[in-house]
Every structure is written in structure tokens, then in C-alpha cells.
Motif scaffolding. Structure first.
Motif, mmCIF file in Angstrom:
data_model
loop_
_atom_site.group_PDB
_atom_site.id
_atom_site.type_symbol
_atom_site.label_atom_id
_atom_site.label_comp_id
_atom_site.label_asym_id
_atom_site.label_seq_id
_atom_site.Cartn_x
_atom_site.Cartn_y
_atom_site.Cartn_z
ATOM 1 N N VAL A 36 43.887 128.023 18.898
ATOM 2 C CA VAL A 36 43.395 126.996 19.829
ATOM 3 C C VAL A 36 42.954 127.710 21.097
ATOM 4 O O VAL A 36 43.243 128.888 21.287
ATOM 5 N N ASP A 37 42.276 127.000 21.991
ATOM 6 C CA ASP A 37 41.910 127.606 23.265
ATOM 7 C C ASP A 37 43.121 127.607 24.209
ATOM 8 O O ASP A 37 44.110 126.909 23.987
ATOM 9 N N ARG A 38 43.027 128.413 25.233
ATOM 10 C CA ARG A 38 44.134 128.595 26.177
ATOM 11 C C ARG A 38 44.540 127.280 26.840
ATOM 12 O O ARG A 38 45.732 127.007 27.024
ATOM 13 N N GLU A 39 43.580 126.442 27.189
ATOM 14 C CA GLU A 39 43.898 125.171 27.857
ATOM 15 C C GLU A 39 44.712 124.260 26.944
ATOM 16 O O GLU A 39 45.647 123.595 27.389
ATOM 17 N N THR A 40 44.367 124.217 25.651
ATOM 18 C CA THR A 40 45.120 123.403 24.690
ATOM 19 C C THR A 40 46.535 123.931 24.536
ATOM 20 O O THR A 40 47.504 123.163 24.488
ATOM 21 N N ALA B 91 55.495 115.066 26.665
ATOM 22 C CA ALA B 91 55.546 114.414 25.350
ATOM 23 C C ALA B 91 55.330 115.437 24.239
ATOM 24 O O ALA B 91 56.031 115.416 23.214
ATOM 25 N N GLN B 92 54.376 116.339 24.431
ATOM 26 C CA GLN B 92 54.154 117.390 23.433
ATOM 27 C C GLN B 92 55.311 118.384 23.442
ATOM 28 O O GLN B 92 55.817 118.784 22.389
ATOM 29 N N GLU C 212 53.299 125.892 16.613
ATOM 30 C CA GLU C 212 52.145 126.050 15.726
ATOM 31 C C GLU C 212 51.924 124.800 14.873
ATOM 32 O O GLU C 212 50.794 124.349 14.709
ATOM 33 N N ARG C 213 52.997 124.225 14.363
ATOM 34 C CA ARG C 213 52.874 122.995 13.578
ATOM 35 C C ARG C 213 52.290 121.859 14.425
ATOM 36 O O ARG C 213 51.445 121.099 13.963
ATOM 37 N N GLY D 77 46.507 118.617 15.486
ATOM 38 C CA GLY D 77 45.265 118.232 16.155
ATOM 39 C C GLY D 77 45.457 117.153 17.208
ATOM 40 O O GLY D 77 45.404 117.450 18.386
ATOM 41 N N ASP D 78 45.692 115.920 16.812
ATOM 42 C CA ASP D 78 45.844 114.816 17.763
ATOM 43 C C ASP D 78 47.277 114.816 18.278
ATOM 44 O O ASP D 78 48.190 114.374 17.602
ATOM 45 N N ARG D 79 47.471 115.304 19.501
ATOM 46 C CA ARG D 79 48.817 115.487 20.038
ATOM 47 C C ARG D 79 49.218 114.386 21.002
ATOM 48 O O ARG D 79 50.237 114.459 21.626
#
Length: 147
Positions: A15-19, A28-29, A138-139, A144-146
Motif C-alpha cells: 500500500v502507499d505510505r499514507e494508507t 478504529a483500524q 497486513e490482513r 481494502g475497505d477499512r
């Protein structure tokens, strides 16, 4: 030789650094992946700024709660977080660095402990526990939709 015990884990995430940073900066994540396998989390406070407090209760599968208190020491949005863990028991510093690379973003996770007999015992399993933490992250990122 340093008087500190250093534990370093690194992983490249697709993923990109911002994500990658957002997966930590969004409580929440964060609650869904923090800690080794078998833990669930409740975040009571998360003030991501220098001097801010992070209160998280980690609950292991058997129902035992571990109340953790952190202080954010330095925050560079999207790039680095350095924080001090105060409780329970083990005081240490964790520095997380987020960096762009060709095929994703690298998370470097550096823990520093005072050199004590108890912390030397911890050192034996913390690297593996941190890898489990990365596996959980990683999971989450693969979903994708977090939000």
C-alpha cells in the motif's frame, strides 16, 4: 554496545505510505490489528500529537485484560511516530517509521528497553510477537475497505 535492548522489525506492505500510516492513526483500524494473535482491543483515548495520551485495553482470548498507557513523544504526519509505553510493567520506547518504496510502503518498528534481566527475557519473544502484529496489519490492509 548500548545499555539498551533494541528490537527491530520491518516489513514492506503493498500500500502507499499514507494508507499504512492511516491504519495506525485511525483508532478504529488500529483496534482491529494491534497486538499479537489472540488479542482484541478497546481504545479509550487516542490523542495523536506530542504529549498526547493513548489508552488501550488489550484483552487476550481467555478474557484477561491488559490496560496499556502510552504517551506520544513525536509525531510527523505520515512519516513517524515515537511514543513511550508506561504500563503495564514494561516501560519502553517505540518508534514507527513509514517510508515509500518502489512496491509499497515500509514500516520500521523499533523498540528500546532498559537492559534488565526481565527485559532480556522479554526480548526472546517480542520479535515474534511483533511479526504477528504485522501479520494482523497486513490482513487489515488486504481487506481494502477499512472504514
Amino acid at each position: 554496545m548500548t545499555d539498551k535492548i533494541e528490537i527491530l522489525n520491518e516489513r514492506l506492505f503493498p500500500v502507499d505510505r499514507e494508507t499504512l500510516f492511516e491504519a495506525f492513526a485511525d483508532p478504529a483500524q488500529l483496534a482491529s490489528w494491534w497486538g499479537p494473535e489472540g488479542f482484541s482491543n478497546r481504545i479509550a483515548a487516542f490523542d495523536l500529537r506530542p504529549g498526547g495520551t493513548w489508552l488501550i485495553t488489550m484483552t487476550v482470548d481467555n478474557g484477561t485484560d491488559f490496560h496499556n498507557r502510552w504517551t506520544f513523544e513525536e509525531v510527523v504526519e505520515g512519516q513517524m511516530v515515537r511514543m513511550t509505553h508506561h504500563e503495564p510493567v514494561h516501560i519502553f520506547t517505540l518508534e514507527m517509521r513509514f517510508a515509500d518504496e518502489d512496491h509499497g510502503a515500509r514500516l520500521s518498528w523499533r523498540m528500546l528497553f532498559d537492559r534488565t534481566e526481565e527485559n532480556e527475557q522479554l526480548e526472546k519473544f517480542l520479535h515474534a510477537a511483533n511479526e504477528q502484529n504485522f501479520d494482523r496489519l497486513e490482513r487489515l490492509l488486504e481487506q481494502g475497505d477499512r472504514h
